[in-house]
Motif scaffolding. Structure first.
Motif, PDB file in Angstrom:
ATOM      1  N   VAL A 255       6.868  23.256   3.104  1.00  0.00           N
ATOM      2  CA  VAL A 255       6.122  22.251   2.346  1.00  0.00           C
ATOM      3  C   VAL A 255       6.356  20.854   2.933  1.00  0.00           C
ATOM      4  O   VAL A 255       5.406  20.097   3.139  1.00  0.00           O
ATOM      5  N   GLU A 256       7.603  20.548   3.243  1.00  0.00           N
ATOM      6  CA  GLU A 256       7.917  19.239   3.835  1.00  0.00           C
ATOM      7  C   GLU A 256       7.179  19.044   5.161  1.00  0.00           C
ATOM      8  O   GLU A 256       6.572  18.002   5.397  1.00  0.00           O
ATOM      9  N   PHE A 257       7.232  20.066   5.993  1.00  0.00           N
ATOM     10  CA  PHE A 257       6.590  19.989   7.304  1.00  0.00           C
ATOM     11  C   PHE A 257       5.083  19.814   7.173  1.00  0.00           C
ATOM     12  O   PHE A 257       4.473  18.982   7.847  1.00  0.00           O
ATOM     13  N   ALA A 258       4.488  20.586   6.276  1.00  0.00           N
ATOM     14  CA  ALA A 258       3.037  20.518   6.061  1.00  0.00           C
ATOM     15  C   ALA A 258       2.623  19.126   5.575  1.00  0.00           C
ATOM     16  O   ALA A 258       1.639  18.556   6.061  1.00  0.00           O
ATOM     17  N   LEU A 259       3.381  18.577   4.636  1.00  0.00           N
ATOM     18  CA  LEU A 259       3.054  17.252   4.104  1.00  0.00           C
ATOM     19  C   LEU A 259       3.210  16.174   5.168  1.00  0.00           C
ATOM     20  O   LEU A 259       2.361  15.288   5.298  1.00  0.00           O
ATOM     21  N   GLN A 260       4.286  16.277   5.950  1.00  0.00           N
ATOM     22  CA  GLN A 260       4.555  15.251   6.945  1.00  0.00           C
ATOM     23  C   GLN A 260       3.556  15.271   8.097  1.00  0.00           C
ATOM     24  O   GLN A 260       3.443  14.301   8.827  1.00  0.00           O
ATOM     25  N   ALA A 261       2.835  16.379   8.215  1.00  0.00           N
ATOM     26  CA  ALA A 261       1.813  16.478   9.270  1.00  0.00           C
ATOM     27  C   ALA A 261       0.564  15.657   8.932  1.00  0.00           C
ATOM     28  O   ALA A 261      -0.260  15.391   9.801  1.00  0.00           O
ATOM     29  N   TYR A 262       0.435  15.252   7.659  1.00  0.00           N
ATOM     30  CA  TYR A 262      -0.758  14.485   7.261  1.00  0.00           C
ATOM     31  C   TYR A 262      -0.620  13.015   7.614  1.00  0.00           C
ATOM     32  O   TYR A 262       0.424  12.415   7.366  1.00  0.00           O
ATOM     33  N   PRO A 263      -1.676  12.440   8.172  1.00  0.00           N
ATOM     34  CA  PRO A 263      -1.654  11.006   8.438  1.00  0.00           C
ATOM     35  C   PRO A 263      -1.470  10.255   7.112  1.00  0.00           C
ATOM     36  O   PRO A 263      -2.034  10.657   6.101  1.00  0.00           O
ATOM     37  N   GLY A 264      -0.653   9.246   7.153  1.00  0.00           N
ATOM     38  CA  GLY A 264      -0.426   8.457   5.948  1.00  0.00           C
ATOM     39  C   GLY A 264       0.835   8.848   5.205  1.00  0.00           C
ATOM     40  O   GLY A 264       1.316   8.108   4.362  1.00  0.00           O
ATOM     41  N   VAL A 265       1.385  10.015   5.528  1.00  0.00           N
ATOM     42  CA  VAL A 265       2.635  10.435   4.884  1.00  0.00           C
ATOM     43  C   VAL A 265       3.799   9.908   5.708  1.00  0.00           C
ATOM     44  O   VAL A 265       3.897  10.175   6.901  1.00  0.00           O
TER      45      VAL A 265
ATOM     46  N   TYR B 130       0.817  -1.210   0.000  1.00  0.00           N
ATOM     47  CA  TYR B 130       0.000   0.000   0.000  1.00  0.00           C
ATOM     48  C   TYR B 130       0.850   1.260   0.000  1.00  0.00           C
ATOM     49  O   TYR B 130       0.332   2.357  -0.059  1.00  0.00           O
ATOM     50  N   ILE B 131       2.160   1.058   0.116  1.00  0.00           N
ATOM     51  CA  ILE B 131       3.043   2.222   0.164  1.00  0.00           C
ATOM     52  C   ILE B 131       3.402   2.651  -1.262  1.00  0.00           C
ATOM     53  O   ILE B 131       3.869   1.851  -2.065  1.00  0.00           O
ATOM     54  N   LEU B 132       3.156   3.902  -1.536  1.00  0.00           N
ATOM     55  CA  LEU B 132       3.442   4.445  -2.863  1.00  0.00           C
ATOM     56  C   LEU B 132       4.300   5.701  -2.742  1.00  0.00           C
ATOM     57  O   LEU B 132       4.394   6.288  -1.669  1.00  0.00           O
ATOM     58  N   ILE B 133       4.893   6.063  -3.870  1.00  0.00           N
ATOM     59  CA  ILE B 133       5.666   7.302  -3.907  1.00  0.00           C
ATOM     60  C   ILE B 133       5.085   8.169  -5.013  1.00  0.00           C
ATOM     61  O   ILE B 133       4.836   7.682  -6.119  1.00  0.00           O
TER      62      ILE B 133
ATOM     63  N   ILE C  57       7.107  12.150  -2.254  1.00  0.00           N
ATOM     64  CA  ILE C  57       6.357  11.815  -1.034  1.00  0.00           C
ATOM     65  C   ILE C  57       6.069  10.321  -0.984  1.00  0.00           C
ATOM     66  O   ILE C  57       5.514   9.744  -1.929  1.00  0.00           O
ATOM     67  N   ARG C  58       6.451   9.730   0.136  1.00  0.00           N
ATOM     68  CA  ARG C  58       6.174   8.319   0.371  1.00  0.00           C
ATOM     69  C   ARG C  58       4.953   8.260   1.279  1.00  0.00           C
ATOM     70  O   ARG C  58       4.944   8.851   2.360  1.00  0.00           O
ATOM     71  N   TYR C  59       3.914   7.589   0.798  1.00  0.00           N
ATOM     72  CA  TYR C  59       2.663   7.607   1.553  1.00  0.00           C
ATOM     73  C   TYR C  59       1.919   6.281   1.465  1.00  0.00           C
ATOM     74  O   TYR C  59       2.206   5.441   0.598  1.00  0.00           O
ATOM     75  N   ASP C  60       0.981   6.136   2.380  1.00  0.00           N
ATOM     76  CA  ASP C  60       0.157   4.934   2.423  1.00  0.00           C
ATOM     77  C   ASP C  60      -1.174   5.246   1.747  1.00  0.00           C
ATOM     78  O   ASP C  60      -1.944   6.081   2.240  1.00  0.00           O
ATOM     79  N   ARG C  61      -1.422   4.601   0.629  1.00  0.00           N
ATOM     80  CA  ARG C  61      -2.613   4.930  -0.144  1.00  0.00           C
ATOM     81  C   ARG C  61      -3.932   4.496   0.518  1.00  0.00           C
ATOM     82  O   ARG C  61      -5.018   4.865   0.068  1.00  0.00           O
ATOM     83  N   ARG C  62      -3.825   3.731   1.622  1.00  0.00           N
ATOM     84  CA  ARG C  62      -5.046   3.381   2.362  1.00  0.00           C
ATOM     85  C   ARG C  62      -5.514   4.581   3.184  1.00  0.00           C
ATOM     86  O   ARG C  62      -6.665   4.646   3.615  1.00  0.00           O
TER      87      ARG C  62
END
Ligand code: 9UX
Length: 72
Positions: free
Chosen positions: A21-31, A1-4, A45-50
């Motif tokens: 931008v990095e800080f804002a993105l990393q604050a999101y669950p799943g990032v 489920y991990i995508l980039i 960005i490495r994130y969990d698509r679930r």
């Protein structure tokens, strides 16, 4: 489920912009990881698509005032 995904981000003028931008993105669950390069104006960005989608990541960047385009 991990995508980039990669985003092209317009309007970043200095290294503090990239940190914002990095800080804002990393604050999101799943990032899991977000790295933004000023020289290429790209974010990887490495994130969990679930939990979060590429479209939501793009909107997250726009939310803090930068224009973003989804590359991959
Ligand atoms: Mo740098 Mo960016 O002084 O919004 S923080 S231009």
């Amino acid at each position: 489920y991990i995508l980039i995904c990669r985003l092209h981000i317009k309007g970043m003028a200095c290294k503090y912009c990239t940190s914002t931008v990095e800080f804002a993105l990393q604050a999101y669950p799943g990032v899991q990881r977000a790295s933004v390069a000023l020289a290429t104006e790209e974010a990887e960005i490495r994130y969990d698509r679930r939990i979060i989608s590429a479209k939501q990541l793009l909107h997250a960047v726009e939310e803090i005032g930068f224009e973003a385009i989804l590359i991959t």
